[in-house]
Design an enzyme around this catalytic site. Structure first.
Site, PDB file in Angstrom:
ATOM      1  N   HIS A 164      -2.289  -5.881   4.221  1.00  0.00           N
ATOM      2  CA  HIS A 164      -2.043  -6.307   5.602  1.00  0.00           C
ATOM      3  C   HIS A 164      -2.551  -5.195   6.528  1.00  0.00           C
ATOM      4  O   HIS A 164      -2.582  -4.028   6.139  1.00  0.00           O
ATOM      5  CB  HIS A 164      -0.523  -6.476   5.751  1.00  0.00           C
ATOM      6  CG  HIS A 164      -0.071  -7.102   7.027  1.00  0.00           C
ATOM      7  ND1 HIS A 164       0.029  -6.405   8.193  1.00  0.00           N
ATOM      8  CD2 HIS A 164       0.317  -8.373   7.305  1.00  0.00           C
ATOM      9  CE1 HIS A 164       0.483  -7.213   9.143  1.00  0.00           C
ATOM     10  NE2 HIS A 164       0.653  -8.414   8.632  1.00  0.00           N
ATOM     11  N   GLN A 220       6.683  -9.126   2.106  1.00  0.00           N
ATOM     12  CA  GLN A 220       6.631 -10.499   1.588  1.00  0.00           C
ATOM     13  C   GLN A 220       7.389 -10.662   0.274  1.00  0.00           C
ATOM     14  O   GLN A 220       7.366 -11.747  -0.309  1.00  0.00           O
ATOM     15  CB  GLN A 220       5.169 -10.934   1.402  1.00  0.00           C
ATOM     16  CG  GLN A 220       4.351 -10.975   2.674  1.00  0.00           C
ATOM     17  CD  GLN A 220       4.821 -12.055   3.649  1.00  0.00           C
ATOM     18  OE1 GLN A 220       5.543 -12.975   3.294  1.00  0.00           O
ATOM     19  NE2 GLN A 220       4.409 -11.913   4.903  1.00  0.00           N
ATOM     20  N   CYS A 255      -3.611 -11.228   9.720  1.00  0.00           N
ATOM     21  CA  CYS A 255      -3.619  -9.762   9.705  1.00  0.00           C
ATOM     22  C   CYS A 255      -4.246  -9.210   8.422  1.00  0.00           C
ATOM     23  O   CYS A 255      -3.856  -8.150   7.932  1.00  0.00           O
ATOM     24  CB  CYS A 255      -2.220  -9.171   9.903  1.00  0.00           C
ATOM     25  SG  CYS A 255      -1.554  -9.474  11.529  1.00  0.00           S
ATOM     26  N   LYS A 275      11.732 -11.487   8.548  1.00  0.00           N
ATOM     27  CA  LYS A 275      11.175 -12.383   7.528  1.00  0.00           C
ATOM     28  C   LYS A 275      12.221 -12.754   6.486  1.00  0.00           C
ATOM     29  O   LYS A 275      11.932 -13.472   5.534  1.00  0.00           O
ATOM     30  CB  LYS A 275       9.977 -11.715   6.840  1.00  0.00           C
ATOM     31  CG  LYS A 275       8.765 -11.492   7.753  1.00  0.00           C
ATOM     32  CD  LYS A 275       7.587 -11.011   6.945  1.00  0.00           C
ATOM     33  CE  LYS A 275       6.525 -10.301   7.769  1.00  0.00           C
ATOM     34  NZ  LYS A 275       5.769 -11.187   8.656  1.00  0.00           N
ATOM     35  N   ASP A 280       4.661  -2.001   0.118  1.00  0.00           N
ATOM     36  CA  ASP A 280       4.943  -2.837   1.284  1.00  0.00           C
ATOM     37  C   ASP A 280       5.638  -4.095   0.786  1.00  0.00           C
ATOM     38  O   ASP A 280       4.998  -4.967   0.202  1.00  0.00           O
ATOM     39  CB  ASP A 280       3.613  -3.149   1.994  1.00  0.00           C
ATOM     40  CG  ASP A 280       3.738  -4.267   3.023  1.00  0.00           C
ATOM     41  OD1 ASP A 280       4.873  -4.745   3.260  1.00  0.00           O
ATOM     42  OD2 ASP A 280       2.703  -4.660   3.587  1.00  0.00           O
TER      43      ASP A 280
END
Lengths: 414, 138
Positions: free
Chosen positions: A130, A210, A372, A233, A207
């Site tokens: 991202h 998600q 992104c 999220k 990261d």
């Protein structure tokens, strides 16, 4: 009583927790399939924020009055709750509240990267990052002279692990990798990457934007040195992100932002800083959002992340099968049975933005654009794609509504 | 129905599927390109000016992207044929949206105005008023 990890979700019951899902546009009920961008917020989380502002809103850490004490305790305990949620045994000292994943990334890039990196160092990341990670390391590379290298993806959208082993060497100082690709839906072998990084004396930043909302995550099992994700999220509010860092690493780092709250003793000449994690939370922190994020953790745990993961997995496989049944649809990323609950695709005859506009007519909300990940889209050979992403409240019928909308778009542009 | 369907009235779809003045001119007086980086829309506009160095004698566009950006370019080249550069510079985003004849949702305005901006910037580069490589709309 908590359901067993294999029980299917009671979708009707869950949907009742999300009043926004009842919204209608011109008589058609909203079909919200943009969860990878942001998830909707359940009543218990909204109630938690409202209760904070209605009954104990106060600044934290410094007030001696009752409200401040209540707010301080709730805010500090929220760190412990989040630590527990991701398996950080160090508790609050390993959990820094930021405003989002991007800020967590920048905190490490500035506080650790600028101090530690030089022209002799290399940062290894991936082609599917991202912008939050890719742009940040790219710019830190420019500032420090460190070279940024990208692990390739293969035809199916998996990381090329041979290439990873080639790129990660003793010159590597940091490996920064998305746990789950927000565009391809690929689940990356972060634990294996952590081992490779550590074998070469490098740190690994994962990261988790998600992954944390959709599957059980244990940062210690991964052996991540740093791990970041966002509240909005995962059924939480906007304006809150989390940085997990191993305690000794966070301790060794200088603060990223300076000001109030993060200090102990201040003179005109010198300042001593607070303990972890407060030395990284300068100024009035994200109090209401932090407390609400803990409520979001409670909400997700109550339902059970294994069950949520299984539900999304089924939806993803169904969507993948329905979309790939059309010859004029290109689906990006791994097969339907090996991906998280998101599917990025393109319809040959219709630009993703046109498709999204037409789907909007069907009250179907998807994302269209580069998500992104512009360099990844360059690699895929397209400027933009459409993305449907699912969460615990989505249903097969909603995927059918998506397919109907796509049929309409195809017809309109025929 | 919402904004979406209104945006795809017959005229837009017709110009998207059958673009007018599509292609490149052999000896343009000026040629300029532009893009919406986040959408991937690209537009190139070629112009041949008359001897008065002011009147647009021939105009063509080429490019790739969403229906709004490409139909808008097609319609614009029709409108600009025979117009002067002064008249070109007087066009604003409302003129373009009027020309399209549909309501454009706020997020799509950048697609609609790309061709107009490319034509205007191309003319300004030609007359030496600005120096840029490509035009971008956001």
């Amino acid at each position: 009583m908590k359901a067993s990890t294999t029980d299917p979700l009671d979708i009707e019951h869950i949907r009742a927790d999300f009043p926004i899902l009842q919204r209608e546009f011109d008589g058609t009920q909203l079909v919200y399939l943009d969860n990878a961008a942001t998830s909707q917020t359940p009543e218990p989380v909204i109630d938690t924020i409202a209760e904070y502002y209605r009954t104990y809103n106060a600044n934290v850490h410094r007030g001696l009055h009752q409200l401040s004490q209540e707010a301080s305790i709730a805010y500090e305990e929220a760190h412990d709750r989040v630590a527990e949620f991701i398996g950080a045994s160090g508790g609050r000292e390993e959990i820094v509240f930021t405003k989002n994943t991007t800020e967590s990334m920048n905190l490490v890039a500035y506080a650790w990267g600028l101090a530690e990196l030089g022209p002799e160092d290399e940062i290894v990341t991936t082609q599917m990052e991202h912008h939050s990670s890719l742009v940040t390391w790219q710019q830190i590379g420019k500032k420090t002279g460190a070279e940024v290298k990208y692990i390739q993806i293969d035809e199916e959208g998996y990381l090329d692990m041979d290439h990873a082993r080639e790129l990660i060497t003793d010159d590597t100082a940091m490996v920064s990798v998305a746990h789950v690709s927000n565009t391809l839906g690929t689940i990356n072998p972060v634990s294996e990457l952590a081992d490779i990084a550590h074998d070469h004396g490098a740190y690994i930043f994962v990261d988790g934007a998600q992954s944390v909302p959709h599957q059980p995550v244990d940062v210690e099992a991964i052996d991540a040195d740093f791990f970041a994700f966002s509240g909005h999220k995962m059924c939480g509010p906007t304006g809150i992100g989390v940085l997990y860092g191993k305690r000794e690493l966070l301790e060794s780092m200088q603060p990223y932002l300076y000001g109030g709250s993060m200090v102990r003793k201040v003179t005109y000449e010198e300042t001593t800083f607070e303990e972890l994690p407060w030395k990284f939370e300068a100024g009035t922190p994200v109090i209401g959002q932090g407390i609400a994020l803990a409520a979001a953790c409670d909400y997700l745990d109550e339902i059970g992340l294994e069950r949520i993961q299984r539900h999304e997995h089924e939806l993803a496989e169904y969507a993948y099968d329905r979309l790939t049944a059309f010859e004029d649809i290109t689906v990006y990323g791994p097969p339907g049975n090996d991906r998280v609950g998101l599917v990025s695709f393109n319809l040959d005859s219709v630009h993703a933005h046109d498709l999204s506009s037409i789907l909007n007519d069907h009250a179907v909300a998807i994302r269209a654009g580069d998500h992104c990940t512009q360099p990844l889209h360059d690699t895929l050979g397209t400027a933009a794609s459409a993305r449907a992403s699912f969460y615990l409240y989505n249903t097969r019928e909603e995927i059918d509504a998506l397919i109907e909308g796509i049929d309409d778009a195809r017809e309109l542009f025929a | 129905m919402g904004l979406g369907s209104d945006m795809y009235r017959q005229q837009i779809l017709d110009h998207y599927k059958n673009p007018r003045n599509y292609g490149e001119l052999e000896e343009p007086t000026f040629s300029h390109t532009g893009e919406n980086p986040t959408c991937g829309d690209t537009i190139q506009i070629d112009v041949v000016l008359a001897d008065d160095e002011e009147t647009i004698e021939h105009i063509a566009f080429s490019g790739d992207g969403c229906a709004i950006s490409q139909a808008s370019a097609s319609l614009l080249t029709q409108q600009l044929q025979g117009m002067t550069l002064t008249e070109l510079h007087e066009l604003d985003r409302d003129d373009v949206i009027d020309m399209l004849g549909v309501e454009i949702s706020p997020m799509r305005v950048k697609c609609a105005v790309l061709a107009e901006k490319v034509a205007q910037d191309g003319a300004k580069i030609h007359t030496g008023d600005i120096e840029i490589d490509t035009t971008q709309t956001e």
